[in-house]
Design a protein around this motif. Structure first.
Motif, PDB file in Angstrom:
ATOM      1  N   HIS A  14       0.765  -6.512  -9.939  1.00  0.00           N
ATOM      2  CA  HIS A  14       2.104  -6.668 -10.523  1.00  0.00           C
ATOM      3  C   HIS A  14       2.475  -5.349 -11.204  1.00  0.00           C
ATOM      4  O   HIS A  14       1.847  -4.965 -12.206  1.00  0.00           O
ATOM      5  N   ASN A  15       3.465  -4.666 -10.606  1.00  0.00           N
ATOM      6  CA  ASN A  15       3.883  -3.357 -11.123  1.00  0.00           C
ATOM      7  C   ASN A  15       2.689  -2.411 -11.287  1.00  0.00           C
ATOM      8  O   ASN A  15       2.537  -1.715 -12.286  1.00  0.00           O
ATOM      9  N   GLY A  16       1.824  -2.422 -10.248  1.00  0.00           N
ATOM     10  CA  GLY A  16       0.680  -1.515 -10.223  1.00  0.00           C
ATOM     11  C   GLY A  16      -0.536  -1.998 -10.956  1.00  0.00           C
ATOM     12  O   GLY A  16      -1.609  -1.374 -10.862  1.00  0.00           O
ATOM     13  N   MET A  17      -0.456  -3.074 -11.678  1.00  0.00           N
ATOM     14  CA  MET A  17      -1.593  -3.600 -12.440  1.00  0.00           C
ATOM     15  C   MET A  17      -2.206  -4.780 -11.677  1.00  0.00           C
ATOM     16  O   MET A  17      -1.498  -5.712 -11.273  1.00  0.00           O
ATOM     17  N   ILE A  18      -3.545  -4.712 -11.456  1.00  0.00           N
ATOM     18  CA  ILE A  18      -4.218  -5.776 -10.718  1.00  0.00           C
ATOM     19  C   ILE A  18      -4.253  -7.046 -11.553  1.00  0.00           C
ATOM     20  O   ILE A  18      -4.429  -7.015 -12.781  1.00  0.00           O
ATOM     21  N   SER A  47      10.446  -6.817 -10.273  1.00  0.00           N
ATOM     22  CA  SER A  47       9.024  -6.460 -10.323  1.00  0.00           C
ATOM     23  C   SER A  47       8.517  -6.114  -8.913  1.00  0.00           C
ATOM     24  O   SER A  47       8.960  -6.694  -7.918  1.00  0.00           O
ATOM     25  N   GLU A  48       7.555  -5.181  -8.885  1.00  0.00           N
ATOM     26  CA  GLU A  48       6.906  -4.844  -7.615  1.00  0.00           C
ATOM     27  C   GLU A  48       5.641  -5.688  -7.480  1.00  0.00           C
ATOM     28  O   GLU A  48       4.780  -5.681  -8.365  1.00  0.00           O
ATOM     29  N   ILE A  49       5.549  -6.404  -6.385  1.00  0.00           N
ATOM     30  CA  ILE A  49       4.353  -7.200  -6.082  1.00  0.00           C
ATOM     31  C   ILE A  49       3.643  -6.567  -4.884  1.00  0.00           C
ATOM     32  O   ILE A  49       4.282  -6.282  -3.859  1.00  0.00           O
ATOM     33  N   PHE A 106       6.479  -5.686  -1.897  1.00  0.00           N
ATOM     34  CA  PHE A 106       7.837  -6.210  -1.920  1.00  0.00           C
ATOM     35  C   PHE A 106       8.277  -6.338  -3.390  1.00  0.00           C
ATOM     36  O   PHE A 106       7.478  -6.073  -4.320  1.00  0.00           O
ATOM     37  N   HIS A 107       9.527  -6.725  -3.613  1.00  0.00           N
ATOM     38  CA  HIS A 107      10.053  -6.846  -4.974  1.00  0.00           C
ATOM     39  C   HIS A 107      10.557  -8.264  -5.215  1.00  0.00           C
ATOM     40  O   HIS A 107      11.096  -8.899  -4.312  1.00  0.00           O
TER      41      HIS A 107
END
Length: 503
Positions: free
Chosen positions: A409-413, A432-434, A450-451
């Motif tokens: 989620h937004n670069g965080m695992i 948010s980027e998933i 995707f977003h």
């Protein structure tokens, strides 16, 4: 009555393969059933003149006993030795220890001169009607004439000595009456008659060819030497017939031996795909030629995995004859080996390396049933429930159960590692980027980015109202146009009355 015997001792010598001959028993003609037997104490070739007096042992005390004498050189209409005498008794049966009896047989001979078999039997019938029977034969000379050398057919055996030479060995019984020095030395006074033919199926393909073979003879054992090169014999099945004459030109019976001549190693070629995918079934073909029809071959397959562990062929991997079907579920280089052994003990080993390529997993993700592709923009209602599901992702059957899922989620695992992600696992408050990464056990992976954005419910309601009002306007406009068209059609259909002329 004159009674005598030959003591038969097996002397170790090259070229001889024969069952050990026991002086106190008939080694070749005793039938043993479940460890039980009936046997003679006399040896083959024993001579009786006026009467027979013989005995033996048995481990089966049957209720009925019988004996018979058949002439080995007088054949009846059924191609069987002619029956001369028979009886339904033993003179005595005496127990000598637990499970062992001694039997005795004594009867007179009248004008019987022959080379014969004395056959004794002991049998009984069980309650269910099954007949248990033990039989033993003793080759004897009766009277003073019609005595001929005899080859024990059950003693014929063969062995390969080297790539060119075979031996065929059998036991010869000779009449010894009036002989001061019985035949004992190699080839002394003995004539061997032999012929051969090619016989792949026990039947000669051509007329037998007469030949003279070198042989040795000692202590009743005759060993004939077959040299494949000297006889110009090709590889294959060959049948040899033998008979003998002694120093008095008395002829024996004939015996046969079928041997395999094989002086050439088999040719072996392995064929298969060199590159396959994990869990892909494929065939491996072994083309084997031993250069003659019916060659008995032994095939041994060995499979070695990329880690070096080897195993034999599984039952389900045997496809047909020299073809196998394999399925490898691990990537890397596998080794397939075949060991071929023919009748001459030639061994040929062939190897084939199969490269197995890993199949990369493919993500199949959906949001509440809606397919999600890379770069997609997904909108969800605030505080709504949603579910991202990647359980339909694709991989080989051996990897599908061990796939690992990583959600970002937004670069965080995220801590969620399963095939699904829901509103319970992560909160989406704004765009948010998933990112989803799926990996197999070969550390090869597929990813999808995707977003997801939140859609305000008020905007959603306004949009709905606009759609409703627009729809009502379109419906009213359509009704007006329909009425106009109907009115014009009705006007066109009115007919004016016509005036008729008085004339």
């Amino acid at each position: 009555m004159v009674k005598g015997s030959y003591g038969c001792t097996l002397i170790t010598m090259i070229l001889i393969l024969s069952v050990t001959y026991t002086p106190t028993s008939t080694a070749f003609d005793t039938i043993t059933i479940d460890g039980k037997f009936i046997d003679f104490n006399d040896t083959d070739g024993t001579h009786f003149t006026d009467s027979i007096d013989t005995n033996g042992t048995m481990t089966f005390d049957g209720n009925n006993h019988s004996w018979s004498i058949v002439d080995l050189f007088d054949i009846d209409e059924n191609s069987e030795p002619k029956l001369l005498l028979s009886g339904e008794y033993f003179n005595s049966i005496t127990p000598i220890e637990d499970g062992l009896w001694e039997w005795n047989l004594n009867f007179n001979l009248t004008n019987i001169n022959c080379t014969c078999n004395l056959i004794v039997s002991s049998f009984s019938e069980s309650a269910d009607g099954y007949v248990n029977q033990l039989t033993s034969k003793l080759m004897v000379y009766l009277g003073n004439s019609n005595h001929q050398p005899f080859i024990l057919s059950d003693s014929v055996s063969s062995e390969k000595v080297d790539n060119e030479n075979h031996t065929i060995t059998f036991t010869v019984i000779t009449p010894y009456i009036n002989q001061v020095n019985p035949i004992q030395s190699a080839n002394s006074g003995l004539i061997l008659f032999s012929s051969y033919c090619q016989a792949p199926s026990n039947v000669c393909l051509d007329n037998p060819i007469q030949t003279e073979l070198n042989f040795t003879f000692d202590n009743n054992f005759l060993s004939a030497i077959v040299n494949q090169k000297e006889l110009s014999l090709s590889d294959g099945y060959w049948s040899f017939d033998f008979s003998i004459k002694d120093q008095f030109l008395r002829g024996s019976n004939s015996v046969s031996s079928r041997i395999i001549l094989d002086g050439t190693a088999p040719s072996v070629v392995l064929t298969s795909k060199s590159n396959i995918l994990e869990s892909e079934s494929f065939l491996v073909y072994a083309s084997i030629d031993d250069f003659f029809i019916g060659s008995p071959l032994s095939l041994t397959w060995t499979i070695t995995d990329p880690q070096g562990s080897s195993r034999g062929l599984l039952n389900e991997e045997s496809y047909h004859n020299s073809t196998i079907e394999l399925t490898f579920d691990q990537s890397g280089d596998w080794d397939v080996q075949i060991l071929v052994r023919d009748s001459a003990n030639f061994i040929v080993v062939e190897n084939l390396t199969i490269s197995v390529e890993n199949v990369v997993p493919i993500i199949n993700l959906n949001l509440d049933g809606l397919f999600v592709s890379t770069g997609a923009d997904l909108f969800i209602l605030k505080d709504s429930h949603w579910l991202l599901n990647a359980s339909s992702s694709i991989d080989t059957s051996n990897d599908i159960e061990t796939l690992t899922y990583e959600w970002y989620h937004n670069g965080m695992i995220l801590s969620q590692t399963g095939s699904t992600l829901s509103d319970q696992d992560v909160k989406i408050d704004s765009s948010s980027e998933i990112r989803l990464v799926i990996s197999d056990d070969d550390m090869q992976s597929d990813e999808l980015i995707f977003h997801m954005s939140v859609s305000e419910s008020t905007k959603d309601e306004s949009s709905s109202k606009v759609l409703i009002y627009s729809g009502l306007g379109f419906l009213v406009l359509s009704s007006i146009i329909g009425l106009l068209l109907f009115s014009r059609r009705d006007s066109a259909d009115i007919e004016l009355p016509k005036w008729k002329s008085k004339n």
